[in-house]
Design an enzyme around this catalytic site. Structure first.
Site, PDB file in Angstrom:
ATOM      1  N   CYS A  72       0.841  -1.205   0.000  1.00  0.00           N
ATOM      2  CA  CYS A  72       0.000   0.000   0.000  1.00  0.00           C
ATOM      3  C   CYS A  72       0.880   1.261   0.000  1.00  0.00           C
ATOM      4  O   CYS A  72       1.843   1.354   0.760  1.00  0.00           O
ATOM      5  CB  CYS A  72      -0.915  -0.019   1.229  1.00  0.00           C
ATOM      6  SG  CYS A  72      -2.059   1.372   1.250  1.00  0.00           S
ATOM      7  N   CYS A  76       0.634   4.715   6.859  1.00  0.00           N
ATOM      8  CA  CYS A  76       0.023   4.540   8.185  1.00  0.00           C
ATOM      9  C   CYS A  76       1.012   3.801   9.102  1.00  0.00           C
ATOM     10  O   CYS A  76       1.416   2.664   8.795  1.00  0.00           O
ATOM     11  CB  CYS A  76      -1.272   3.756   8.055  1.00  0.00           C
ATOM     12  SG  CYS A  76      -2.339   4.403   6.749  1.00  0.00           S
ATOM     13  N   CYS A  79       0.434   0.102  10.291  1.00  0.00           N
ATOM     14  CA  CYS A  79      -0.088  -0.917   9.382  1.00  0.00           C
ATOM     15  C   CYS A  79       0.983  -1.820   8.769  1.00  0.00           C
ATOM     16  O   CYS A  79       1.940  -1.356   8.150  1.00  0.00           O
ATOM     17  CB  CYS A  79      -0.893  -0.254   8.268  1.00  0.00           C
ATOM     18  SG  CYS A  79      -1.721  -1.492   7.228  1.00  0.00           S
ATOM     19  N   CYS A 116     -16.480  -9.241   5.580  1.00  0.00           N
ATOM     20  CA  CYS A 116     -15.809  -7.959   5.340  1.00  0.00           C
ATOM     21  C   CYS A 116     -14.582  -8.192   4.464  1.00  0.00           C
ATOM     22  O   CYS A 116     -13.728  -9.008   4.813  1.00  0.00           O
ATOM     23  CB  CYS A 116     -15.353  -7.337   6.651  1.00  0.00           C
ATOM     24  SG  CYS A 116     -16.673  -7.152   7.838  1.00  0.00           S
ATOM     25  N   CYS A 147     -19.440  -6.190   3.631  1.00  0.00           N
ATOM     26  CA  CYS A 147     -18.742  -4.976   4.057  1.00  0.00           C
ATOM     27  C   CYS A 147     -17.449  -4.905   3.237  1.00  0.00           C
ATOM     28  O   CYS A 147     -16.838  -5.934   2.963  1.00  0.00           O
ATOM     29  CB  CYS A 147     -18.420  -5.053   5.548  1.00  0.00           C
ATOM     30  SG  CYS A 147     -17.477  -3.635   6.142  1.00  0.00           S
ATOM     31  N   CYS A 207     -19.373   2.130   8.539  1.00  0.00           N
ATOM     32  CA  CYS A 207     -18.652   1.448   9.619  1.00  0.00           C
ATOM     33  C   CYS A 207     -17.400   2.283   9.853  1.00  0.00           C
ATOM     34  O   CYS A 207     -16.567   2.398   8.951  1.00  0.00           O
ATOM     35  CB  CYS A 207     -18.299   0.031   9.169  1.00  0.00           C
ATOM     36  SG  CYS A 207     -17.147  -0.820  10.277  1.00  0.00           S
ATOM     37  N   ARG A 279     -17.855  -2.731  17.823  1.00  0.00           N
ATOM     38  CA  ARG A 279     -17.170  -4.012  17.583  1.00  0.00           C
ATOM     39  C   ARG A 279     -15.851  -4.082  18.345  1.00  0.00           C
ATOM     40  O   ARG A 279     -14.998  -3.198  18.226  1.00  0.00           O
ATOM     41  CB  ARG A 279     -16.913  -4.219  16.092  1.00  0.00           C
ATOM     42  CG  ARG A 279     -16.236  -5.569  15.820  1.00  0.00           C
ATOM     43  CD  ARG A 279     -16.064  -5.876  14.340  1.00  0.00           C
ATOM     44  NE  ARG A 279     -17.336  -5.878  13.664  1.00  0.00           N
ATOM     45  CZ  ARG A 279     -17.658  -5.076  12.657  1.00  0.00           C
ATOM     46  NH1 ARG A 279     -16.791  -4.223  12.187  1.00  0.00           N
ATOM     47  NH2 ARG A 279     -18.845  -5.135  12.116  1.00  0.00           N
TER      48      ARG A 279
HETATM   49  N1  SAM Z   1      -6.677   0.595   3.099  1.00  0.00           N
HETATM   50  C1  SAM Z   1      -7.964   0.793   3.633  1.00  0.00           C
HETATM   51  C2  SAM Z   1      -8.014   1.865   4.683  1.00  0.00           C
HETATM   52  O1  SAM Z   1      -7.010   2.186   5.261  1.00  0.00           O
HETATM   53  O2  SAM Z   1      -9.100   2.355   4.920  1.00  0.00           O
HETATM   54  C3  SAM Z   1      -8.587  -0.460   4.181  1.00  0.00           C
HETATM   55  C4  SAM Z   1      -7.759  -1.466   4.934  1.00  0.00           C
HETATM   56  S1  SAM Z   1      -7.043  -0.898   6.470  1.00  0.00           S
HETATM   57  C5  SAM Z   1      -5.959  -2.203   6.864  1.00  0.00           C
HETATM   58  C6  SAM Z   1      -8.383  -1.026   7.623  1.00  0.00           C
HETATM   59  C7  SAM Z   1      -8.143  -0.675   9.047  1.00  0.00           C
HETATM   60  O3  SAM Z   1      -7.372  -1.675   9.678  1.00  0.00           O
HETATM   61  C8  SAM Z   1      -7.379   0.593   9.350  1.00  0.00           C
HETATM   62  O4  SAM Z   1      -8.147   1.743   9.222  1.00  0.00           O
HETATM   63  C9  SAM Z   1      -6.996   0.364  10.802  1.00  0.00           C
HETATM   64  O5  SAM Z   1      -7.989   0.873  11.658  1.00  0.00           O
HETATM   65  C10 SAM Z   1      -6.945  -1.158  10.921  1.00  0.00           C
HETATM   66  N2  SAM Z   1      -5.578  -1.621  11.209  1.00  0.00           N
HETATM   67  C11 SAM Z   1      -4.544  -1.678  10.348  1.00  0.00           C
HETATM   68  N3  SAM Z   1      -3.424  -2.107  10.958  1.00  0.00           N
HETATM   69  C12 SAM Z   1      -3.755  -2.332  12.251  1.00  0.00           C
HETATM   70  C13 SAM Z   1      -3.021  -2.759  13.401  1.00  0.00           C
HETATM   71  N4  SAM Z   1      -1.728  -3.041  13.337  1.00  0.00           N
HETATM   72  N5  SAM Z   1      -3.678  -2.876  14.566  1.00  0.00           N
HETATM   73  C14 SAM Z   1      -4.995  -2.583  14.649  1.00  0.00           C
HETATM   74  N6  SAM Z   1      -5.741  -2.156  13.609  1.00  0.00           N
HETATM   75  C15 SAM Z   1      -5.136  -2.020  12.422  1.00  0.00           C
HETATM   76 FE1  SF4 Z   2      -2.865   1.150   3.375  1.00  0.00          FE
HETATM   77 FE2  SF4 Z   2      -2.788  -0.027   5.748  1.00  0.00          FE
HETATM   78 FE3  SF4 Z   2      -3.071   2.600   5.596  1.00  0.00          FE
HETATM   79 FE4  SF4 Z   2      -5.097   0.989   4.801  1.00  0.00          FE
HETATM   80  S1  SF4 Z   2      -4.281   1.213   6.871  1.00  0.00           S
HETATM   81  S2  SF4 Z   2      -4.308   2.817   3.764  1.00  0.00           S
HETATM   82  S3  SF4 Z   2      -3.899  -0.733   3.964  1.00  0.00           S
HETATM   83  S4  SF4 Z   2      -1.277   1.424   4.920  1.00  0.00           S
END
Ligand code: SAM
Ligand code: SF4
Ligand code: DTB
Length: 340
Positions: A72, A76, A79, A116, A147, A207, A279
């Site tokens: 990606c 973040c 992530c 989801c 979802c 959500c 949730r």
């Molecule tokens: N890329 C899209 C986005 O960011 O909206 C969808 C997938 S993203 C992985 C969805 C959510 O996963 C993020 O908004 C975050 O809240 C959660 N997430 C990602 N990494 C995480 C982590 N290490 N621990 C807890 N929640 C996490």
């Molecule tokens: Fe990409 Fe992870 Fe950020 Fe979603 S949370 S935008 S998958 S880096």
């Protein structure tokens, strides 16, 4: 963290009929005062509010699948799927429709009522929309709620998701505006709110929730709930994730949050957004059964089931069903909610 008993006039008294009507004028001070309640008062109030809106002892079970993993472009800090982080996670292409439907069938057989699907994208590409809408239609035909979480959407993509019958779109605000800017630089909080507005206006159920335990402070948790509870409509689903510490992400060594602060975040979300399904989301593998029970007491009424979240581990179905049985909790039946 200090939680003092506060003067009775700082918080609305124990709820009476009508007092828990939906409000989107919550102030930060009110939210802060809820966080500061003695824990047992907070839990009692959250569970009482929950029962005004939901049948007791029912927890909805969702299943998650990463339909497009890794690589990606967003940065973040939490992530595992960001290409800015060195987690060693290989990037994969968007899955084929049939492979997703096969996974959905397994989730349904395992008792999930909502499926989801998550994509590690900043935004989906228009050229992927035919495949994505086919996934939604196929999962719907199996009788599960759908979802998707795909990142930022354009107006035309949002309409296509709605037309395909998408029930929920997950798009988390993740934290307060102030803390968000410290953990993500490739998009703004306002970008997030803009996509949420498109989704809401399209009639897809929203959500939206966030992550706690990212090193934020109490005012950020207050700010996150303030953002969510003052949206024009409360999100139908509010996932509260505990940070999953993933090696190679900048947050991997973040100090563990006091567990009761997590429980409080669930309870305050429930009290401020009483008709929303809160949730108990990522991070359950690190939580004791007693802590999860406390989260249900605090009004959490949904979990992700199955051994995998998107890329990280989660308790297995048998362990969860064993816990449900011992707590007298039943999986909630499917109840498709049409957004207006
Ligand atoms: N890329 C899209 C986005 O960011 O909206 C969808 C997938 S993203 C992985 C969805 C959510 O996963 C993020 O908004 C975050 O809240 C959660 N997430 C990602 N990494 C995480 C982590 N290490 N621990 C807890 N929640 C996490
Ligand atoms: Fe990409 Fe992870 Fe950020 Fe979603 S949370 S935008 S998958 S880096
Ligand atoms: C949400 O709030 N939590 C889920 C879902 N929405 C998409 C994702 C949790 C991801 C945890 C890290 C991982 O497994 O990659």
């Amino acid at each position: 963290m200090k939680h003092e008993t506060i003067a009775a006039d700082q918080v609305a008294p124990h709820p009476t009929v009508g007092e828990n009507s939906l409000r989107n004028d919550w102030t930060r001070d009110e939210i802060s005062a809820l966080f500061d309640l003695p824990l047992m008062d907070l839990l009692l109030r959250a569970q009482t509010v929950h029962r005004e809106y939901f049948p007791p002892n029912e927890v909805q079970v969702s299943s998650l699948l990463s339909i497009k993993t890794g690589g990606c472009p967003e940065d973040c800090a939490y992530c595992p799927q960001s290409s800015h982080n060195n987690t060693g996670l290989p990037a994969a292409k968007l899955m084929e429709v049939q492979a997703v439907l096969d996974e959905a069938q397994k989730a349904k057989d395992g008792g999930a009522t909502r499926f989801c699907m998550g994509g590690a994208w900043r935004s989906p590409k228009d050229r992927d929309m035919d495949v994505i809408t086919a996934m939604i239609e196929g999962v719907r035909e199996m009788g599960m709620e759908t979802c998707m979480t795909l990142g930022m959407l354009s107006p035309s993509q949002t309409i296509r998701l709605k037309e395909a019958g998408l029930d929920y779109y997950n798009h988390n605000v993740d934290s307060s505006k102030e803390y968000y800017e410290k953990i993500i630089t490739t998009r703004t909080y306002q970008d997030r709110l803009n996509t949420l507005a498109l989704v809401r206006e399209s009639g897809i159920n929203v959500c939206s929730g966030g992550i706690v335990g990212m090193g934020e402070d109490a005012s950020d948790r207050i700010g996150m709930i303030h953002t969510l509870s003052t949206l024009p409509d409360h999100p139908g689903s509010v996932p509260i994730n505990m940070l999953v510490h993933v090696e190679g992400t900048p947050l991997s060594n973040t100090e563990e949050l006091d567990k009761f602060e997590f429980v409080r975040t669930i309870a305050v979300s429930k009290i401020t957004m009483p008709a929303s399904v809160v949730r108990l989301s990522a991070g359950r593998l690190e939580m004791s059964e007693e802590m999860q029970a406390m989260c249900f007491m605090a009004g959490a009424s949904s979990i992700f089931a199955g051994t995998k979240l998107l890329t990280t581990e989660n308790p297995d179905h048998e362990t969860d069903m064993n816990l449900f049985a011992r707590l007298g909790i039943k999986p909630a039946p499917i109840c498709r909610k049409e957004a207006v």
